[in-house]
Design an enzyme around this catalytic site. Sequence first.
Site, PDB file in Angstrom:
ATOM      1  N   HIS A 205      -7.845  -5.440  -0.181  1.00 11.04           N
ATOM      2  CA  HIS A 205      -6.798  -4.513   0.097  1.00 11.04           C
ATOM      3  C   HIS A 205      -6.177  -5.040   1.794  1.00 11.04           C
ATOM      4  O   HIS A 205      -7.249  -5.477   2.377  1.00 11.04           O
ATOM      5  CB  HIS A 205      -7.058  -3.097   0.130  1.00 11.04           C
ATOM      6  CG  HIS A 205      -5.844  -2.337   0.394  1.00 11.04           C
ATOM      7  ND1 HIS A 205      -5.116  -1.861  -0.479  1.00 11.04           N
ATOM      8  CD2 HIS A 205      -5.624  -1.454   1.625  1.00 11.04           C
ATOM      9  CE1 HIS A 205      -4.133  -1.075   0.049  1.00 11.04           C
ATOM     10  NE2 HIS A 205      -4.319  -0.727   1.441  1.00 11.04           N
TER      11      HIS A 205
ATOM     12  N   SER B 110       0.937  -1.314  -0.070  1.00 11.65           N
ATOM     13  CA  SER B 110      -0.118   0.074  -0.244  1.00 11.65           C
ATOM     14  C   SER B 110       0.818   1.046   0.097  1.00 11.65           C
ATOM     15  O   SER B 110       1.512   1.410  -0.858  1.00 11.65           O
ATOM     16  CB  SER B 110      -1.086  -0.093   1.350  1.00 11.65           C
ATOM     17  OG  SER B 110      -2.138   0.839   1.143  1.00 11.65           O
TER      18      SER B 110
ATOM     19  N   ASP C 287      -9.979  -4.244  -4.348  1.00  6.88           N
ATOM     20  CA  ASP C 287      -9.213  -3.269  -3.746  1.00  6.88           C
ATOM     21  C   ASP C 287      -9.148  -1.963  -4.849  1.00  6.88           C
ATOM     22  O   ASP C 287      -8.841  -1.999  -5.937  1.00  6.88           O
ATOM     23  CB  ASP C 287      -8.001  -3.876  -3.652  1.00  6.88           C
ATOM     24  CG  ASP C 287      -6.689  -2.502  -3.221  1.00  6.88           C
ATOM     25  OD1 ASP C 287      -6.941  -1.419  -2.834  1.00  6.88           O
ATOM     26  OD2 ASP C 287      -5.418  -3.048  -3.171  1.00  6.88           O
TER      27      ASP C 287
END
Length: 312
Positions: free
Chosen positions: A284, A161, A254
């Site tokens: 995610h 991320s 995601d």
Amino acid sequence: MLDPLFAAMIAEQAKALEDQPQPALDDLPPDMIRAGYRMQRQAQDQNAPRDVAARDLRVGGASGEIAARLYTPAGAGAQTPGLVYFHGGGFVIGDLETHDGHCRRLAAGSGARVLAVDYRLAPEHPFPAGHDDALAATRWAFDHAAEIGFDPSRIAVGGDSAGGNLAASVALDLRDDAARKLAFQLLLYPGIWPDAETASRRDLDGPILTKAAIAWFDKCLAAITHKDVHRAMLGRAKDLAGVAPALVVTAGYDPLKDEGRDYALRLRAAGVGAEHVDYPALVHDFFLMADVSPAVAQAAAETAAALKVALG
């Protein structure tokens, strides 16, 4: 189709929120949000490999020493490949504890030592503090490779991320550094921060990563008006030629999936070896939720195996 075990978890969380609505992120102190995130992710990942040795240490950041944790897999020799790893959390949350199990699995599955870096977080330390720390810590790893058991010819950067953003940014920053030549970059559902809204950012509001959370992270980071915003908004990077080869992992549920896929395509177009692996049934942050579904362990094993091959 969404993994049924993740679907059940998400439904349970939604039901709980119906009974006890949560305040807006802006109404909570960042430390409270960090503590809640840490508690949740640790509760979802309690079965990571325990035969990986972990040692806390201090490494060089951009404005002084910062905390880090060195993971050494069982049976490792005096020198192994090394991965400098940056945790996710929107540049605002996440720490060494939230990602402890994930880093243990990466080390155990790849045979590489993993140096997890506790870079400074926004909003207390707005952009580019985290990016500066990530770059400084990677340089430190090269310069202290003998001390931490890294083979200087086989050092990678990685992150998930926001940490994927940091890793990709560091790879660009070090592209022309002949003394610190990265061997690989491991980008796990990276936040590339595209110049234009992708379809997945437009169409997906959660699960896990919501539009409100993305907006709050961006507000806290305060990068958009900074003169060096291109270091974070990697969609603006015009020339990717010459950066380290990459593995980009995305998840089907995601909002960041399209920008990860597109970055892998851009790397290939620039002549960089880049593989893109998508897990269409996952969400995610899935690497931190290994106890939710066996699919996470499978994905983690495949990712660590790819890292092992990439670093020889």
